[in-house]
Design an enzyme around this catalytic site. Structure first.
Site, short mmCIF file in Angstrom:
data_model
loop_
_atom_site.label_atom_id
_atom_site.label_comp_id
_atom_site.label_asym_id
_atom_site.label_seq_id
_atom_site.Cartn_x
_atom_site.Cartn_y
_atom_site.Cartn_z
N LYS A 68 0.85 -1.20 0.00
CA LYS A 68 0.00 0.00 0.00
C LYS A 68 0.88 1.24 0.00
CE LYS A 68 -3.73 2.26 2.59
NZ LYS A 68 -4.83 2.06 3.54
N ASP A 125 -13.46 4.60 9.87
CA ASP A 125 -13.77 4.50 8.43
C ASP A 125 -14.25 3.08 8.17
OD1 ASP A 125 -14.09 5.51 5.92
OD2 ASP A 125 -11.96 5.50 5.38
P1 ADP Z 1 -7.54 3.60 1.41
O1 ADP Z 1 -6.96 3.93 2.74
O2 ADP Z 1 -6.98 4.50 0.37
O3 ADP Z 1 -9.04 3.53 1.42
P2 ADP Z 1 -7.43 0.69 1.59
O4 ADP Z 1 -6.45 0.17 2.58
O5 ADP Z 1 -8.84 0.71 2.04
O6 ADP Z 1 -6.99 2.12 1.04
O7 ADP Z 1 -7.30 -0.18 0.26
C1 ADP Z 1 -8.05 0.10 -0.91
C2 ADP Z 1 -8.50 -1.19 -1.55
O8 ADP Z 1 -7.36 -2.01 -1.86
C3 ADP Z 1 -9.37 -2.03 -0.65
O9 ADP Z 1 -10.73 -1.70 -0.77
C4 ADP Z 1 -9.09 -3.44 -1.14
O10 ADP Z 1 -9.87 -3.74 -2.26
C5 ADP Z 1 -7.64 -3.37 -1.60
N1 ADP Z 1 -6.74 -3.85 -0.54
C6 ADP Z 1 -6.16 -3.12 0.44
N2 ADP Z 1 -5.38 -3.88 1.23
C7 ADP Z 1 -5.46 -5.13 0.76
C8 ADP Z 1 -4.88 -6.39 1.15
N3 ADP Z 1 -4.06 -6.50 2.20
N4 ADP Z 1 -5.20 -7.47 0.41
C9 ADP Z 1 -6.02 -7.39 -0.65
N5 ADP Z 1 -6.58 -6.25 -1.08
C10 ADP Z 1 -6.32 -5.12 -0.39
MG MG Z 2 -10.21 2.18 2.41
#
Ligand code: ADP
Ligand code: MG
Length: 463
Positions: free
Chosen positions: A121, A226
């Site tokens: 991320k 959130d």
């Molecule tokens: P933000 O903080 O920008 O909302 P997120 O952590 O919610 O970011 O991640 C955005 C999207 O990425 C999630 O809705 C999911 O679909 C995907 N995602 C995030 N982390 C993971 C993970 N560890 N494994 C699989 N998909 C992930």
């Molecule tokens: Mg998110």
């Protein structure tokens, strides 16, 4: 913004040295004066200007001559520094396709040397949806005074620290693997965001598990803030995993009750809308908890047996300081307080992505990292050098030290190691890997849109 990791293989040691010099200069300059970059980088044969031109061409630096001649890192430049550090640490060795677009983050698959796939991320604080650009000029004006890279780094550190602490307390979260700058590496969740799920066989059980999580978090002194269908993942066995932690607050926060109620309400609203089922009044207790339930079936924040000490204790141990927490909170509250719900913007973006059947994802391009002969030239940059230091000779020494420690490894040996790594990864990519992720994120399997779950084996380019 496009993350073209392909460019990485064209970058030389000098390119990274200058990129690192700009990053160091940014500790106390928003725009780093060109001369200072030259002095910090102190390239043996001069040539900083030529290098900067190259970095500018690849959009790793931004030139600003409005007040004086200087440069700052772009998110892409910051991405490269973080990716290179992680690769040098051996955390992963290839970057695959983009799997998620968050409100203020991009998520990619990455592969380890032994062929495991993890999630990366990259935090991108400051990125806002067009709706926000149109409707929140004041908010933006206010936010433009922030240092985005610093805040993104804090967001990543906070997310990593919370994820680790939550995992240790048995919460269903991804495994926190590593963190550097604005980048968090975690295990890949084998599931789909709840927003993509059209049917559930254990509807009531899933609902209760999710509401139970909000309550259990509060009992541990935390509120997610959130907690919505984009940040809850469900796998094929309907196991729940929660993600996305940079905005979490303590139950002692002045708006704790409001945040808690909002998280709860979000879940009730989603289940009502998506599954046409109202759980209002149907819940009379939450398993394993003493919390009171009101007449509408909502857990009462005031009756949660809170353990406020948890947050401070765990985070002090994890290295996330109170000052950093205050900095990030100030930013996040500026954002969330002016939003009805911070998740809404994200929802809009993600819905757009879903509507385009992955087109947005493709536009962003899958990433390609290839083995490059000059790989051994990419040394570890500025790791563990986050403490603020204004002395430029000190920073020069830091760069030199890192180079020296790297040069200790014989190039030959390193080339051999890289070649071996690559062969192993290619073998894994060609089917050595036991498990594929063909059904992950696929709407089809959950009654939604058709799958575009191209196999990671094909998508991963190997470094
Ligand atoms: P933000 O903080 O920008 O909302 P997120 O952590 O919610 O970011 O991640 C955005 C999207 O990425 C999630 O809705 C999911 O679909 C995907 N995602 C995030 N982390 C993971 C993970 N560890 N494994 C699989 N998909 C992930
Ligand atoms: Mg998110």
């Amino acid at each position: 913004m496009k993350l073209d990791v392909d460019v990485l293989r064209y970058l030389s040691k000098d390119d990274f040295r200058v990129l690192t010099a700009v990053e160091m200069g940014m500790r106390n300059h928003e725009i780093v004066p060109t001369e200072l970059i030259d002095r910090i980088a102190s390239l043996k044969h001069g040539g900083t200007y030529k290098v900067m031109k190259n970095l500018l061409k690849h959009k790793l630096l931004h030139h600003d001559a409005s007040k004086y001649d200087g440069f700052r890192l772009t998110y892409l430049g910051y991405d490269f520094l973080a990716i290179k550090t992680m690769v040098n640490r051996g955390v992963f060795m290839a970057v695959g396709r983009q799997i998620g677009v968050g409100k203020e983050s991009d998520i990619f698959e990455v592969a380890t040397e032994d062929g495991r796939v993890l999630a990366m991320k990259l935090h991108r604080l400051g990125r806002v949806s067009f709706r926000a650009v149109k409707s929140k000029r004041d908010y933006l004006k206010h936010r433009s005074s922030y240092n985005w890279l610093y805040l993104s780094r804090l967001a990543a550190l906070k997310e990593f620290s919370f994820m680790k602490a939550l995992e240790e307390h048995g919460f269903p979260v991804p495994n926190a693997v590593d963190c550097n700058r604005h980048c968090v590496i975690m295990s890949l969740v084998q599931g789909y965001p709840l927003v993509q799920v059209k049917q559930l066989s254990n509807l009531e059980m899933v609902f209760e598990t999710i509401i139970g999580l909000v309550v259990r978090l509060a009992e541990h002194g935390l509120i997610h803030c959130d907690f919505n269908e984009f940040n809850i993942m469900i796998d094929d066995d309907e196991k729940v995993t929660m993600i996305d932690f940079p905005q979490m607050v303590s139950v002692s926060h002045r708006n704790a009750q409001m945040y808690f109620d909002r998280d709860v309400e979000c879940i009730f609203k989603f289940f009502r809308k998506r599954f046409n089922i109202s759980f209002e009044g149907s819940t009379d207790d939450i398993e394993g908890s003493e919390v009171d339930i009101d007449e509408n079936g909502r857990p009462c924040f005031s009756s949660v047996a809170k353990n406020v000490g948890f947050l401070d204790k765990e985070l002090a141990a994890s290295g996330f300081t109170r000052k950093e927490d205050e900095d990030i909170k100030k930013f996040i509250e500026d954002g969330t307080d002016s939003d009805a719900h911070s998740g809404d913007e994200g929802n809009e973006i993600l819905e757009n992505v879903s509507n385009f059947e992955g087109a947005s994802i493709r536009d962003i391009d899958s990433l390609h990292l290839h083995k490059q002969d000059g790989m051994c030239e990419i040394e570890e940059t500025q790791e563990n050098s986050e403490a603020c230091g204004s002395c430029e000779s000190e920073t020069q020494n830091e760069i030199d030290k890192e180079e020296d420690s790297h040069n200790g490894i014989e190039n030959d040996e390193l080339s051999k190691r890289l070649y071996k790594q690559r062969r192993r990864a290619v073998a894994a990519a060609n089917g050595g890997r036991k498990k594929t992720h063909a059904s992950r994120n696929s709407y089809k399997d959950k009654g939604g849109r058709s799958s575009h779950s191209s196999k990671i084996q094909k998508q991963l380019s190997i470094w």
